[in-house]
Design an enzyme around this catalytic site. Structure first.
Site, mmCIF file in Angstrom:
data_model
loop_
_atom_site.group_PDB
_atom_site.id
_atom_site.type_symbol
_atom_site.label_atom_id
_atom_site.label_comp_id
_atom_site.label_asym_id
_atom_site.label_seq_id
_atom_site.Cartn_x
_atom_site.Cartn_y
_atom_site.Cartn_z
ATOM 1 N N GLU A 36 0.877 -1.167 0.000
ATOM 2 C CA GLU A 36 0.000 0.000 0.000
ATOM 3 C C GLU A 36 0.921 1.225 0.000
ATOM 4 O OE1 GLU A 36 -2.713 0.263 3.313
ATOM 5 O OE2 GLU A 36 -3.575 2.129 2.523
ATOM 6 N N ARG A 261 5.071 -12.669 9.880
ATOM 7 C CA ARG A 261 5.700 -11.393 9.566
ATOM 8 C C ARG A 261 7.005 -11.274 10.333
ATOM 9 N NH1 ARG A 261 3.532 -6.232 9.458
ATOM 10 N NH2 ARG A 261 1.662 -7.020 8.507
ATOM 11 N N LYS A 271 4.387 0.794 9.119
ATOM 12 C CA LYS A 271 4.540 2.082 8.468
ATOM 13 C C LYS A 271 3.891 3.193 9.278
ATOM 14 C CE LYS A 271 3.147 0.153 4.682
ATOM 15 N NZ LYS A 271 2.560 -0.116 3.376
HETATM 16 P P1 ATP Z 1 2.645 -2.089 7.672
HETATM 17 O O1 ATP Z 1 1.823 -2.480 8.843
HETATM 18 O O2 ATP Z 1 4.082 -1.938 7.973
HETATM 19 O O3 ATP Z 1 2.080 -0.947 6.907
HETATM 20 P P2 ATP Z 1 1.442 -3.763 5.780
HETATM 21 O O4 ATP Z 1 1.337 -5.239 5.812
HETATM 22 O O5 ATP Z 1 0.227 -2.968 5.994
HETATM 23 O O6 ATP Z 1 2.604 -3.356 6.737
HETATM 24 P P3 ATP Z 1 1.652 -3.441 2.985
HETATM 25 O O7 ATP Z 1 2.173 -2.295 2.223
HETATM 26 O O8 ATP Z 1 0.207 -3.705 2.912
HETATM 27 O O9 ATP Z 1 2.131 -3.259 4.462
HETATM 28 O O10 ATP Z 1 2.468 -4.761 2.667
HETATM 29 C C1 ATP Z 1 2.948 -5.199 1.439
HETATM 30 C C2 ATP Z 1 3.373 -6.623 1.609
HETATM 31 O O11 ATP Z 1 4.456 -6.703 2.540
HETATM 32 C C3 ATP Z 1 2.258 -7.483 2.165
HETATM 33 O O12 ATP Z 1 2.162 -8.650 1.397
HETATM 34 C C4 ATP Z 1 2.662 -7.768 3.569
HETATM 35 O O13 ATP Z 1 2.220 -9.001 3.974
HETATM 36 C C5 ATP Z 1 4.188 -7.674 3.518
HETATM 37 N N1 ATP Z 1 4.739 -7.259 4.816
HETATM 38 C C6 ATP Z 1 4.510 -6.106 5.469
HETATM 39 N N2 ATP Z 1 5.149 -6.082 6.654
HETATM 40 C C7 ATP Z 1 5.801 -7.269 6.754
HETATM 41 C C8 ATP Z 1 6.647 -7.861 7.751
HETATM 42 N N3 ATP Z 1 6.942 -7.228 8.891
HETATM 43 N N4 ATP Z 1 7.139 -9.088 7.507
HETATM 44 C C9 ATP Z 1 6.861 -9.724 6.362
HETATM 45 N N5 ATP Z 1 6.078 -9.230 5.391
HETATM 46 C C10 ATP Z 1 5.552 -8.015 5.571
HETATM 47 MG MG MG Z 2 -1.095 -1.656 5.653
#
Ligand code: ATP
Ligand code: MG
Length: 553
Positions: A36, A261, A271
């Site tokens: 995102e 994760r 983020k």
């Molecule tokens: P955040 O909470 O940091 O915003 P998110 O999962 O909302 O993380 P996205 O931009 O939606 O962030 O994630 C893109 C991809 O990265 C998704 O497939 C997500 O599963 C993966 N991802 C995000 N954070 C992690 C993590 N800490 N470990 C492994 N994969 C991750």
């Molecule tokens: Mg997110």
């Protein structure tokens, strides 16, 4: 192929892929990385990137980069650009680039299809009411009084939602599934909401936006993704994911697979929290060298190789765990140990005058870059009567086993001569500001002198030619290994995470470029900072110290 998955048996995802190829469920695999664009990528994303890209690569498949930009309020093109840059820097090339927002029309049509099939309805309950009706893990939910609207009425209302006739939150579109399902995600989840917000890609074209649980499976299916890898918290959403794909009559059926994760000690990863650190001014931007963002790690001096190796080492598992930050440090040390040129720098300078060295004399000493590896060559280092050493390499009253300089003691200057301390000068506060030594010209390094031995070797730079330098030493941004549940993460910020010191480096470091890495004798690995370095004064970020007590298993 099944026999040939080598040491990767711990990678349960690879096993699934192998099985799917062998059983001919798929001829080719397609994965995707779906960030995102609401912030910069972090090391957790790197884990997902390495997994998705390398998995597809291994089986000659494809990986799409898809911006999951279905939430207009938090998204920005700055983030889109940074995400692309970071993925490329990590060493990966996506096959196709998509924006989920490009599918808004198709998603809308699929929602209309659900309405026509009697599988979705427009609901007027308030958000609080919806929450209340949803029930809990112990109690079933209650059906919305709007659940039995006719197809015609729903089509009309959804059309008017799209046309902007209603305010934010006034109405939502919900899937009609099962209010008594033990899985709360299946209790008539919201699939569309109203938001009168400009979207970074579609502007004001839309005021209804699909929810993640509806949008994501459609995005995957539209692109023909075969294996949709996401983090563990979506496990309970999988039945809904499968329901959406089937109910919307998508041609292709992606399979969602969850993995743990990445969490790292002394680090916040989401983020939202990283943005708060930037917005609060605690971090000096998303690329602050203390940040676990890809941009921060890059500016700190991490290499793409070290991050990829780290991600491979941690592998993928089905249960959440926290990785020690020292494991990441291990991989950058390993990578730089053969790549980074060696040099000397003084972080906390103390002046030494070599009283029996002729005034005005200058000599160039040839110093081996790596005693253990002659192939790393030699460099010429200037030496003269005044030098700087580290403050901590002199003690007026040394404890036992202190082998560095103290009155009456002799040490080796790395690559130069033995010097012996005779005298020192203090300022009014009692701090030692200058020490006086004599050198023995017979002891010159490289001449094979064996007359006597000294126990300590210290490093130095020539005072007359040294380049003034700023050193930035770091500690973790978060002082606790794990964030205490009773504290906000901002309360856990380490007030000592940055120390800025003014020192010196050898004059042959003139002209170093931002991004270059060096190993400073005894101090560790440093990288020339891209933001604060100037032509005349390099600024060095310490990436890591030379040694750690941590043992990789
Ligand atoms: P955040 O909470 O940091 O915003 P998110 O999962 O909302 O993380 P996205 O931009 O939606 O962030 O994630 C893109 C991809 O990265 C998704 O497939 C997500 O599963 C993966 N991802 C995000 N954070 C992690 C993590 N800490 N470990 C492994 N994969 C991750
Ligand atoms: Mg997110």
């Amino acid at each position: 192929m099944g026999e040939n998955i080598g040491n990767t048996s711990s990678n349960f995802i690879k096993r699934i892929v192998v099985d799917d190829l062998q059983s001919k469920k798929h001829d080719n695999i397609i994965t995707r990385f779906p960030p995102e664009p609401n912030g910069y990528l972090h090391i957790g994303h790197a884990k997902s990137i390495v997994l998705n890209f390398e998995l597809a690569d291994e089986f000659n498949g494809k990986t799409n980069l898809r911006f999951d930009d279905t939430n207009p309020t938090k998204e920005d093109t700055e983030y889109v650009e940074s995400i692309k840059e970071d993925i490329k820097w990590l060493g990966f090339n996506w096959d196709d680039l998509y924006f989920a927002s490009d599918y808004f029309e198709e998603m809308y049509n699929r929602a209309v299809l659900l309405i026509k099939k009697g599988l979705a309805f427009v609901c007027d309950l308030t958000p609080d009411e919806i929450r209340e009706y949803r029930g809990s893990l112990k109690e079933p939910g209650k059906e919305s009084p709007y659940r039995n609207r006719t197809v015609e009425e729903n089509l009309d209302l959804f059309d008017r939602m799209r046309k902007g006739e209603f305010k934010d939150g006034e109405k939502v579109l919900r899937a009609k599934i099962d209010m008594s399902s033990p899985n709360i995600n299946m209790r008539d989840p919201i699939i569309y909401r109203i938001s009168h917000t400009e979207h970074h890609n579609t502007g004001d074209k839309w005021c209804v936006y699909p929810m993640y649980d509806f949008a994501h499976p459609l995005e995957d299916a539209i692109e023909g993704i075969t294996h949709s890898i996401c983090t563990l918290e979506f496990e309970d959403h999988r039945p809904l994911y499968d329901w959406v794909v089937e109910a919307c009559e998508m041609k292709s059926t992606p399979r969602q697979i969850e993995f743990a994760r990445l969490n790292i000690t002394n680090t916040v990863m989401s983020k939202r929290k990283l943005k708060a650190l930037v917005d609060e001014g605690i971090a000096d931007g998303w690329d602050d060298p203390r940040m676990p963002t890809i941009a921060g790690l890059r500016r700190r001096g991490y290499t793409p190789e070290s991050i990829r190796n780290f991600c491979r080492e941690i592998g993928v598992a089905k249960n959440d765990s926290t990785v020690d930050e020292q494991l990441l440090e291990h991989f950058i040390r390993e990578d730089l140990s053969t790549k980074a040129p060696r040099t000397m720098g003084i972080i906390r300078p103390l002046k030494v005058v070599i009283t029996n060295y002729p005034e005005g004399k200058v000599e160039m000493l040839e110093i081996e870059n790596n005693q253990d590896d002659p192939s790393m060559g030699k460099r010429m280092v200037q030496f003269s009567r005044e030098i700087y050493i580290e403050e901590e390499d002199f003690m007026e009253e040394p404890p036992k086993k202190y082998f560095r300089l103290f009155p009456g003691n002799e040490v080796r200057l790395k690559g130069a001569y033995f010097i012996k301390c005779n005298d020192f000068i203090k300022d009014e506060s009692g701090k030692v500001v200058e020490i006086h030594c004599t050198y023995d010209k017979e002891t010159k390094s490289g001449t094979g002198f064996t007359g006597r031995k000294v126990k300590g070797t210290i490093h130095w730079v020539d005072a007359s030619s040294a380049i003034p330098t700023e050193f930035r030493l770091y500690e973790p941004l978060i002082k606790d290994e794990e964030i205490d549940e009773n504290k906000t993460f901002l309360e856990c910020v380490n007030p000592n995470s940055l120390e800025v010191l003014q020192g010196y480096v050898e004059d042959n470091m003139k002209g170093v470029k931002p991004g270059e890495s060096f190993q400073f004798f005894r101090h560790g690995y440093f990288n020339v900072d891209s933001k604060y370095s100037t032509e005349n004064k390099p600024v060095f970020n310490r990436i890591v110290s030379l040694k750690s007590s941590f043992k990789i298993k």
